[in-house]
Motif scaffolding. Sequence first.
Motif, short mmCIF file in Angstrom:
data_model
loop_
_atom_site.label_atom_id
_atom_site.label_comp_id
_atom_site.label_asym_id
_atom_site.label_seq_id
_atom_site.Cartn_x
_atom_site.Cartn_y
_atom_site.Cartn_z
N GLU A 229 0.84 -1.20 0.00
CA GLU A 229 0.00 0.00 0.00
C GLU A 229 0.87 1.25 0.00
OE1 GLU A 229 -3.21 -2.18 3.05
OE2 GLU A 229 -1.88 -0.56 3.74
N VAL A 230 0.43 2.28 -0.71
CA VAL A 230 1.15 3.55 -0.69
C VAL A 230 0.15 4.69 -0.68
CG1 VAL A 230 1.37 3.61 -3.22
CG2 VAL A 230 2.94 4.96 -1.80
N LEU A 231 0.46 5.72 0.10
CA LEU A 231 -0.39 6.90 0.19
C LEU A 231 0.51 8.13 0.24
CD1 LEU A 231 -3.54 7.38 2.35
CD2 LEU A 231 -1.72 9.10 2.47
N VAL A 232 0.16 9.14 -0.54
CA VAL A 232 0.90 10.40 -0.55
C VAL A 232 0.00 11.51 -0.02
CG1 VAL A 232 2.03 12.15 -1.98
CG2 VAL A 232 2.34 9.71 -2.51
N VAL A 233 0.51 12.29 0.93
CA VAL A 233 -0.15 13.51 1.39
C VAL A 233 0.61 14.68 0.76
CG1 VAL A 233 -0.70 14.99 3.35
CG2 VAL A 233 -0.96 12.50 3.55
N ALA A 234 -0.09 15.52 0.01
CA ALA A 234 0.58 16.60 -0.72
C ALA A 234 -0.15 17.92 -0.57
CB ALA A 234 0.68 16.23 -2.21
N ASP A 235 0.62 19.01 -0.50
CA ASP A 235 0.02 20.33 -0.52
C ASP A 235 0.18 20.92 -1.92
OD1 ASP A 235 2.65 21.19 -0.71
OD2 ASP A 235 2.77 21.93 1.35
N ASP A 236 -0.12 22.21 -2.07
CA ASP A 236 -0.10 22.81 -3.41
C ASP A 236 1.31 23.09 -3.92
OD1 ASP A 236 0.41 24.82 -1.62
OD2 ASP A 236 -1.08 26.21 -2.42
N HIS A 237 2.34 22.86 -3.09
CA HIS A 237 3.72 23.04 -3.54
C HIS A 237 4.34 21.74 -4.05
CE1 HIS A 237 3.14 26.56 -0.94
NE2 HIS A 237 4.09 27.14 -1.66
N ALA A 238 3.63 20.62 -3.92
CA ALA A 238 4.17 19.31 -4.30
C ALA A 238 4.29 19.19 -5.82
CB ALA A 238 3.29 18.21 -3.74
N ASP A 239 5.25 18.37 -6.25
CA ASP A 239 5.50 18.15 -7.67
C ASP A 239 4.67 16.96 -8.17
OD1 ASP A 239 6.53 17.82 -10.22
OD2 ASP A 239 8.34 16.79 -9.53
N PRO A 240 3.69 17.19 -9.05
CA PRO A 240 2.81 16.11 -9.52
C PRO A 240 3.57 14.98 -10.22
CG PRO A 240 1.86 18.24 -10.04
CD PRO A 240 3.24 18.50 -9.57
N PHE A 241 4.65 15.30 -10.93
CA PHE A 241 5.40 14.26 -11.62
C PHE A 241 6.05 13.31 -10.62
CE2 PHE A 241 8.98 12.39 -13.91
CZ PHE A 241 8.38 12.03 -15.12
N THR A 242 6.60 13.87 -9.53
CA THR A 242 7.19 13.04 -8.49
C THR A 242 6.13 12.18 -7.81
OG1 THR A 242 8.91 14.70 -8.09
CG2 THR A 242 8.56 13.08 -6.36
N ILE A 243 4.98 12.78 -7.56
CA ILE A 243 3.88 12.02 -6.95
C ILE A 243 3.50 10.83 -7.82
CG2 ILE A 243 1.42 12.10 -6.35
CD1 ILE A 243 1.88 15.06 -5.56
N ALA A 244 3.30 11.08 -9.12
CA ALA A 244 2.89 10.02 -10.04
C ALA A 244 3.95 8.92 -10.10
CB ALA A 244 2.64 10.60 -11.43
N THR A 245 5.21 9.33 -10.18
CA THR A 245 6.31 8.36 -10.25
C THR A 245 6.32 7.47 -9.01
OG1 THR A 245 7.66 9.86 -11.58
CG2 THR A 245 8.81 8.09 -10.40
N ASP A 246 6.17 8.07 -7.84
CA ASP A 246 6.26 7.30 -6.60
C ASP A 246 5.04 6.41 -6.39
OD1 ASP A 246 8.69 8.46 -6.23
OD2 ASP A 246 8.13 9.67 -4.48
N LEU A 247 3.86 6.87 -6.77
CA LEU A 247 2.68 6.01 -6.67
C LEU A 247 2.84 4.77 -7.54
CD1 LEU A 247 -0.23 8.63 -6.70
CD2 LEU A 247 0.49 7.24 -4.76
N LEU A 248 3.30 4.96 -8.77
CA LEU A 248 3.45 3.84 -9.69
C LEU A 248 4.61 2.93 -9.28
CD1 LEU A 248 2.81 5.57 -13.13
CD2 LEU A 248 1.23 4.20 -11.76
N SER A 249 5.62 3.49 -8.60
CA SER A 249 6.74 2.65 -8.17
C SER A 249 6.28 1.56 -7.22
CB SER A 249 7.82 3.51 -7.49
OG SER A 249 7.43 3.88 -6.17
N GLN A 250 5.26 1.85 -6.43
CA GLN A 250 4.72 0.83 -5.53
C GLN A 250 3.63 -0.01 -6.20
OE1 GLN A 250 5.99 0.16 -2.25
NE2 GLN A 250 7.52 1.34 -3.38
N ALA A 251 2.92 0.59 -7.13
CA ALA A 251 1.85 -0.14 -7.82
C ALA A 251 2.38 -1.33 -8.61
CB ALA A 251 1.08 0.81 -8.75
N GLU A 252 3.67 -1.32 -8.96
CA GLU A 252 4.22 -2.43 -9.73
C GLU A 252 4.42 -3.70 -8.90
OE1 GLU A 252 7.99 -1.51 -11.43
OE2 GLU A 252 9.07 -1.44 -9.51
N HIS A 253 4.25 -3.61 -7.57
CA HIS A 253 4.38 -4.80 -6.74
C HIS A 253 3.40 -5.90 -7.16
CE1 HIS A 253 7.28 -4.26 -3.45
NE2 HIS A 253 7.04 -2.96 -3.57
N GLY A 254 2.22 -5.50 -7.58
CA GLY A 254 1.21 -6.48 -7.94
C GLY A 254 -0.02 -5.79 -8.51
#
Length: 436
Positions: A229-254
């Motif tokens: 499981e992965v969860l990101v908490v982000a404010d309006d200064h967060a980088d969407p590309f980094t968020i997307a990359t990190d969510l998918l990095s865990q999604a590849e587990h299964g």
Amino acid sequence: MGARHLKTAALTANVATNQKVTDIVKGVIDDIKANGDKAVRSYSEKFDKWSPESFKLSESQIQDIIAKVPAQTVADIKEAQKNVRTFAEAQRATITDVEIEIQPGVFLGHRNNPIDRAGAYIPGGRYPLLASAHMTIITAKVAGVKHVIACTPPIAGEIPYATVAAAHFAGADEIFLLGGTQAIAAMALGTETIKKVDFIAGPGNAFVAEAKRQLFGEIGIDLLAGPTEVLVVADDHADPFTIATDLLSQAEHGPDTPAVLITTSEQVGKESIRFADEILKKMPTRELAGTSWRDYGEVIVVDSLDEAYELADVFASEHVQIFTQNPREALDKMTNYGALFLGEKTCVSYGDKCIGTNHVLPTRHAGRYTGGLWVGKYLKTQTYQEVVSEKASGEIGRLCGRCSRAENFEGHARSGDLRAYKYLKDPHEWIDEAKK
């Protein structure tokens, strides 16, 4: 306005165990309990097409295998293991024995004694998770476990060289090329060639998790783990590309990984979705990552960071990344998670592979009541007591007698009476009559 979804999960994570898996696992456990090594070999042949003369690797075999591992991989394994060991040693240093004299002549204490024998399961399957060797074996050894058995499956009939090297460098006392339910059952029950352990740690597939569940009580276990499981908490200064990359990095587990973004910015949420869809187009593991993102991905917009932290605590995700201007605020605002990853300079993959914290973490909301694997899991905190003062023994005997009779435990009361009789000369008719 409250929480609103920009992307909703199509499926709800299934926490129930498939009855077919339950039945298969029970059959394997019962067979190994009755037939030992013969059954272990039969299931290894059936499930892994693997039946060597001995499942245990000899020292010469281990050295031959290590010689086949690229030098850079060996160096990287050792560096990652140094980080894990350093953090585990720091954790161990926080755990101390205790002894206090609660009143004159009355001593209470506890000792933190390591488990004698532990089993480490290092998965193969889709990926050779050699980092699991670092997390399970090193942590056990730092805790003081005398004997650690490592089990890892062959991958498509081939030896996982780097995994074997990692298990050896981590300090495994024995390494077996054995996987699945048969490995868990063999370690938990013992066979002619695999001595029973007291505790088993390490992640695995649904069959491994179910075997640990069924054998819990026969042995101790680290966790009942579900999908990553992965969860990101982000404010309006967060980088969407980094968020997307990190969510998918865990999604590849299964194909069933919940990947969730909670953000205070609708723009960040929309851009994260756009980038995730774009990255997936050329991602080598897009079949798995894309399935998880499609079926279990969520993007939720909230009105404030306090609301984001509160909602994140409801999810109690295994991995929580904090992409805000003040990420350390989460240490005070949140309590339900497996591990926190603070700021965009860190990520879950660091924890998974090399930074030094343990990657065996609670899933399925278990972060509400437990943490992950650490040296403390391999220790038994065991109490002791000693009364050296006759006066104190007699006085506690009086108290014990009264407390016990309040619960109608006459036998307990008499143990207290006897001390009061011996050391304070209290009269007790039942003692005088029994001694006649």
